[in-house]
Motif scaffolding. Structure first.
Motif, PDB file in Angstrom:
ATOM      1  N   LEU A   2       0.826  -1.207   0.000  1.00 53.60           N
ATOM      2  CA  LEU A   2       0.000   0.000   0.000  1.00 53.60           C
ATOM      3  C   LEU A   2       0.861   1.259   0.000  1.00 53.60           C
ATOM      4  O   LEU A   2       0.544   2.248  -0.667  1.00 53.60           O
ATOM      5  CB  LEU A   2      -0.929   0.000   1.217  1.00 53.60           C
ATOM      6  CG  LEU A   2      -2.068  -1.018   1.199  1.00 53.60           C
ATOM      7  CD1 LEU A   2      -2.775  -1.052   2.545  1.00 53.60           C
ATOM      8  CD2 LEU A   2      -3.065  -0.697   0.090  1.00 53.60           C
ATOM      9  N   ALA A   3       1.966   1.220   0.761  1.00 53.49           N
ATOM     10  CA  ALA A   3       2.862   2.380   0.795  1.00 53.49           C
ATOM     11  C   ALA A   3       3.496   2.608  -0.570  1.00 53.49           C
ATOM     12  O   ALA A   3       3.614   3.753  -1.032  1.00 53.49           O
ATOM     13  CB  ALA A   3       3.932   2.176   1.856  1.00 53.49           C
ATOM     14  N   THR A   4       3.900   1.528  -1.230  1.00 52.26           N
ATOM     15  CA  THR A   4       4.511   1.627  -2.553  1.00 52.26           C
ATOM     16  C   THR A   4       3.543   2.247  -3.565  1.00 52.26           C
ATOM     17  O   THR A   4       3.943   3.014  -4.441  1.00 52.26           O
ATOM     18  CB  THR A   4       4.944   0.239  -3.046  1.00 52.26           C
ATOM     19  OG1 THR A   4       5.899  -0.296  -2.129  1.00 52.26           O
ATOM     20  CG2 THR A   4       5.572   0.321  -4.430  1.00 52.26           C
ATOM     21  N   GLN A   5       2.262   1.938  -3.378  1.00 47.62           N
ATOM     22  CA  GLN A   5       1.238   2.472  -4.280  1.00 47.62           C
ATOM     23  C   GLN A   5       0.764   3.865  -3.869  1.00 47.62           C
ATOM     24  O   GLN A   5      -0.097   4.451  -4.526  1.00 47.62           O
ATOM     25  CB  GLN A   5       0.041   1.526  -4.309  1.00 47.62           C
ATOM     26  CG  GLN A   5       0.358   0.136  -4.836  1.00 47.62           C
ATOM     27  CD  GLN A   5      -0.773  -0.851  -4.565  1.00 47.62           C
ATOM     28  OE1 GLN A   5      -1.911  -0.457  -4.325  1.00 47.62           O
ATOM     29  NE2 GLN A   5      -0.464  -2.124  -4.592  1.00 47.62           N
ATOM     30  N   GLY A   6       1.327   4.385  -2.752  1.00 48.68           N
ATOM     31  CA  GLY A   6       0.909   5.695  -2.278  1.00 48.68           C
ATOM     32  C   GLY A   6      -0.470   5.700  -1.655  1.00 48.68           C
ATOM     33  O   GLY A   6      -1.126   6.747  -1.587  1.00 48.68           O
ATOM     34  N   ARG A   7      -0.928   4.540  -1.163  1.00 49.44           N
ATOM     35  CA  ARG A   7      -2.295   4.429  -0.638  1.00 49.44           C
ATOM     36  C   ARG A   7      -2.328   4.184   0.873  1.00 49.44           C
ATOM     37  O   ARG A   7      -3.394   4.148   1.460  1.00 49.44           O
ATOM     38  CB  ARG A   7      -3.023   3.290  -1.361  1.00 49.44           C
ATOM     39  CG  ARG A   7      -3.100   3.482  -2.861  1.00 49.44           C
ATOM     40  CD  ARG A   7      -3.610   2.241  -3.568  1.00 49.44           C
ATOM     41  NE  ARG A   7      -4.968   1.899  -3.165  1.00 49.44           N
ATOM     42  CZ  ARG A   7      -5.597   0.793  -3.542  1.00 49.44           C
ATOM     43  NH1 ARG A   7      -4.971  -0.068  -4.337  1.00 49.44           N
ATOM     44  NH2 ARG A   7      -6.825   0.543  -3.145  1.00 49.44           N
ATOM     45  N   TRP A   8      -1.160   4.009   1.507  1.00 51.32           N
ATOM     46  CA  TRP A   8      -1.131   3.644   2.915  1.00 51.32           C
ATOM     47  C   TRP A   8      -1.766   4.700   3.822  1.00 51.32           C
ATOM     48  O   TRP A   8      -2.562   4.391   4.702  1.00 51.32           O
ATOM     49  CB  TRP A   8       0.308   3.377   3.355  1.00 51.32           C
ATOM     50  CG  TRP A   8       0.454   3.184   4.842  1.00 51.32           C
ATOM     51  CD1 TRP A   8       0.963   4.072   5.736  1.00 51.32           C
ATOM     52  CD2 TRP A   8       0.053   2.043   5.598  1.00 51.32           C
ATOM     53  NE1 TRP A   8       0.918   3.562   7.011  1.00 51.32           N
ATOM     54  CE2 TRP A   8       0.357   2.308   6.961  1.00 51.32           C
ATOM     55  CE3 TRP A   8      -0.531   0.825   5.279  1.00 51.32           C
ATOM     56  CZ2 TRP A   8       0.102   1.406   7.979  1.00 51.32           C
ATOM     57  CZ3 TRP A   8      -0.795  -0.082   6.300  1.00 51.32           C
ATOM     58  CH2 TRP A   8      -0.473   0.212   7.630  1.00 51.32           C
ATOM     59  N   ASP A   9      -1.419   5.966   3.616  1.00 51.09           N
ATOM     60  CA  ASP A   9      -1.878   7.029   4.513  1.00 51.09           C
ATOM     61  C   ASP A   9      -3.396   7.082   4.618  1.00 51.09           C
ATOM     62  O   ASP A   9      -3.954   7.338   5.686  1.00 51.09           O
ATOM     63  CB  ASP A   9      -1.350   8.384   4.063  1.00 51.09           C
ATOM     64  CG  ASP A   9       0.111   8.577   4.426  1.00 51.09           C
ATOM     65  OD1 ASP A   9       0.650   7.719   5.148  1.00 51.09           O
ATOM     66  OD2 ASP A   9       0.702   9.582   3.984  1.00 51.09           O
ATOM     67  N   GLU A  10      -4.079   6.851   3.509  1.00 50.59           N
ATOM     68  CA  GLU A  10      -5.549   6.968   3.516  1.00 50.59           C
ATOM     69  C   GLU A  10      -6.250   5.615   3.563  1.00 50.59           C
ATOM     70  O   GLU A  10      -7.455   5.532   3.336  1.00 50.59           O
ATOM     71  CB  GLU A  10      -6.013   7.766   2.300  1.00 50.59           C
ATOM     72  CG  GLU A  10      -5.658   9.241   2.385  1.00 50.59           C
ATOM     73  CD  GLU A  10      -6.156   9.869   3.687  1.00 50.59           C
ATOM     74  OE1 GLU A  10      -7.379   9.819   3.944  1.00 50.59           O
ATOM     75  OE2 GLU A  10      -5.323  10.369   4.476  1.00 50.59           O
ATOM     76  N   SER A  11      -5.519   4.565   3.878  1.00 50.03           N
ATOM     77  CA  SER A  11      -6.139   3.241   4.000  1.00 50.03           C
ATOM     78  C   SER A  11      -6.680   3.030   5.405  1.00 50.03           C
ATOM     79  O   SER A  11      -6.111   3.501   6.396  1.00 50.03           O
ATOM     80  CB  SER A  11      -5.119   2.138   3.685  1.00 50.03           C
ATOM     81  OG  SER A  11      -4.762   2.150   2.321  1.00 50.03           O
ATOM     82  N   LEU A  12      -7.782   2.308   5.489  1.00 45.27           N
ATOM     83  CA  LEU A  12      -8.344   1.855   6.759  1.00 45.27           C
ATOM     84  C   LEU A  12      -7.963   0.385   6.896  1.00 45.27           C
ATOM     85  O   LEU A  12      -8.429  -0.464   6.129  1.00 45.27           O
ATOM     86  CB  LEU A  12      -9.868   2.022   6.765  1.00 45.27           C
ATOM     87  CG  LEU A  12     -10.616   1.446   7.971  1.00 45.27           C
ATOM     88  CD1 LEU A  12     -10.197   2.130   9.260  1.00 45.27           C
ATOM     89  CD2 LEU A  12     -12.136   1.574   7.759  1.00 45.27           C
ATOM     90  N   VAL A  13      -7.101   0.074   7.865  1.00 45.40           N
ATOM     91  CA  VAL A  13      -6.543  -1.277   7.994  1.00 45.40           C
ATOM     92  C   VAL A  13      -6.923  -1.863   9.352  1.00 45.40           C
ATOM     93  O   VAL A  13      -6.807  -1.195  10.385  1.00 45.40           O
ATOM     94  CB  VAL A  13      -5.005  -1.251   7.851  1.00 45.40           C
ATOM     95  CG1 VAL A  13      -4.431  -2.655   8.006  1.00 45.40           C
ATOM     96  CG2 VAL A  13      -4.606  -0.661   6.508  1.00 45.40           C
ATOM     97  N   TRP A  14      -7.364  -3.116   9.345  1.00 45.61           N
ATOM     98  CA  TRP A  14      -7.710  -3.837  10.571  1.00 45.61           C
ATOM     99  C   TRP A  14      -6.825  -5.075  10.693  1.00 45.61           C
ATOM    100  O   TRP A  14      -6.615  -5.784   9.710  1.00 45.61           O
ATOM    101  CB  TRP A  14      -9.168  -4.291  10.539  1.00 45.61           C
ATOM    102  CG  TRP A  14     -10.160  -3.177  10.504  1.00 45.61           C
ATOM    103  CD1 TRP A  14     -10.466  -2.390   9.432  1.00 45.61           C
ATOM    104  CD2 TRP A  14     -10.975  -2.720  11.583  1.00 45.61           C
ATOM    105  NE1 TRP A  14     -11.426  -1.478   9.773  1.00 45.61           N
ATOM    106  CE2 TRP A  14     -11.757  -1.657  11.087  1.00 45.61           C
ATOM    107  CE3 TRP A  14     -11.126  -3.118  12.907  1.00 45.61           C
ATOM    108  CZ2 TRP A  14     -12.680  -0.980  11.883  1.00 45.61           C
ATOM    109  CZ3 TRP A  14     -12.055  -2.445  13.692  1.00 45.61           C
ATOM    110  CH2 TRP A  14     -12.801  -1.390  13.189  1.00 45.61           C
ATOM    111  N   ILE A  15      -6.331  -5.330  11.881  1.00 44.23           N
ATOM    112  CA  ILE A  15      -5.557  -6.541  12.153  1.00 44.23           C
ATOM    113  C   ILE A  15      -6.201  -7.219  13.355  1.00 44.23           C
ATOM    114  O   ILE A  15      -6.326  -6.616  14.423  1.00 44.23           O
ATOM    115  CB  ILE A  15      -4.081  -6.219  12.460  1.00 44.23           C
ATOM    116  CG1 ILE A  15      -3.440  -5.475  11.289  1.00 44.23           C
ATOM    117  CG2 ILE A  15      -3.302  -7.496  12.773  1.00 44.23           C
ATOM    118  CD1 ILE A  15      -2.044  -4.959  11.577  1.00 44.23           C
TER     119      ILE A  15
END
Length: 208
Positions: A2-15
């Motif tokens: 996601l970071a490589t695609q530039g999408r990490w900052d605005e992603s909602l991630v659940w673990i």
């Protein structure tokens, strides 16, 4: 990725995990047991919200349920939540605007043709085993003084045990009501059934 695609900052991630695992702490290993002790039902839940939401990092000690995941995600995204969804919308908790509600939390596991339930209310944990013939066994633990759930206090706190068992029965009734309201299940193909039987999720004789 996601970071490589530039999408990490605005992603909602659940673990999270669907269950815990025992490593001999209470005399058994694994998770396929007749017990729903804290080591098996206390699982991590980590949420990374989008940066634009400006949510400050924090830890929440109050328990929630994995049932809450779906309605909370829908709530966070402003999407409608189905009326028959288990769990609660905890979007305000994720955004840091509220604390989780105090309520009974129910866990379930099938084992050897019996239904095994655990219900947590604040520091109390009740385990209820319901055999196919309706026979029941129950154990009550005070996690505030007995974090590993070793001492059954049901005889001394019968009223609390009965109240928590009633919560299990309400949950079971709701499960049945929603199952009857659902559409007919699609039959499993033989290969899928064999894999599920090998994992212990389907009983070879009685079905799921």
């Amino acid at each position: 990725a996601l970071a490589t695609q530039g999408r990490w900052d605005e992603s909602l991630v659940w673990i999270l995990s669907d269950h815990g695992e025992a490593f001999g702490e209470q005399g058994f290993v694994g998770h396929g047991t007749a017990s729903l002790q804290p080591v098996l039902i206390r699982v991590p839940l980590i949420v990374k919200p989008p940066r634009s939401w400006s949510v400050a990092p924090r830890e929440v000690d109050a328990p929630v349920s994995t049932w809450d995941l779906m309605p909370t995600i829908l709530g966070l995204l402003g999407l409608p939540i189905p009326d028959d969804a288990f769990g609660e919308d905890l979007a305000s908790v994720v955004r840091g605007a509220a604390e989780p509600p105090v309520r009974d939390l129910v866990a379930w596991s099938p084992w050897q043709r019996a239904d095994h339930y655990a219900v947590v209310r604040e520091s109390a944990l009740l385990e209820v085993q319901i055999a196919a013939d309706g026979t029941r066994k129950r154990r009550l633990f005070d996690l505030a003084t007995d974090a590993d759930a070793q001492s059954d206090v049901a005889p001394q706190r019968a009223a609390l045990a009965a109240a928590l068992e009633a919560a299990v029965d309400r949950h079971r009734a709701l499960e049945q009501e929603r199952a009857l309201a659902g559409t007919a299940a699609t039959p499993l193909d033989p290969a899928a059934r064999e894999r599920l039987e090998a994992l212990g999720y389907i009983d070879a004789e009685t079905g799921p």
